[in-house]
Design a protein around this motif. Structure first.
Motif, short mmCIF file in Angstrom:
data_model
loop_
_atom_site.label_atom_id
_atom_site.label_comp_id
_atom_site.label_asym_id
_atom_site.label_seq_id
_atom_site.Cartn_x
_atom_site.Cartn_y
_atom_site.Cartn_z
N GLU A 88 1.04 -1.42 -0.10
CA GLU A 88 -0.51 0.12 0.25
C GLU A 88 0.63 1.47 0.03
OE1 GLU A 88 -0.80 -2.22 4.27
OE2 GLU A 88 0.11 -3.11 2.30
N GLU A 91 1.69 1.43 -3.73
CA GLU A 91 1.23 2.28 -4.41
C GLU A 91 0.82 3.18 -4.38
OE1 GLU A 91 -1.88 2.43 -7.21
OE2 GLU A 91 -0.44 1.05 -6.92
N GLN A 95 1.38 6.94 -7.10
CA GLN A 95 0.08 7.41 -6.59
C GLN A 95 0.15 8.82 -7.33
OE1 GLN A 95 -3.18 6.29 -5.37
NE2 GLN A 95 -3.93 4.45 -6.50
#
Length: 134
Positions: A88, A91, A95
């Protein structure tokens, strides 16, 4: 000459990273920042090609800062640094516009100099283990 900016609030890690980089890349010019405001000021004055960005910073966190920097500096290489190698976090870094994710815990000084070698060689696709892909 390559210019790099280390954005890291831990002075011991910041100094260690600086020494590691200069030992392998003596031609590298390095600036340091402890927090987001200082990083933005140095970014505009220093114009680095590579930014090493800690994910946890006082005030504006490294992900917010990465997003802000990416909006105005598309060609800059941003390497997010974290003590937590979690999917996470990777990610979230992707992003926000980071190019690479580097675990402070699971990677060595040879790993970071190898990553910088691939970036400077113009062949970033060879750093698959740390490159953030979409």
């Amino acid at each position: 000459m390559c210019h790099a900016l280390i954005v890291e609030d831990n002075s011991n890690f910041r100094q260690s990273l600086r020494e590691t980089l200069l030992a392998r890349f003596p031609f590298m010019s390095i600036e340091e920042a402890e927090e987001g405001g200082e990083a933005l000021r140095k970014l505009n004055a220093f114009s680095p090609e590579i930014v090493f960005m800690d994910i946890q910073l006082p005030g504006m966190n490294g992900l917010e800062l990465t997003r802000s920097i990416r909006a105005g500096h598309a060609g800059l290489v941003i390497i997010v640094l974290s003590s937590y190698d979690l999917p996470e976090y990777r990610e979230a870094a992707r992003q926000c516009g980071a190019d690479y994710f580097f675990s402070k815990v699971y990677n060595t000084s040879q790993d970071i100099t190898g990553l910088v070698d691939t970036i400077l060689s113009g062949k970033p696709e060879t750093a698959d283990g740390m490159r953030i892909t979409s």
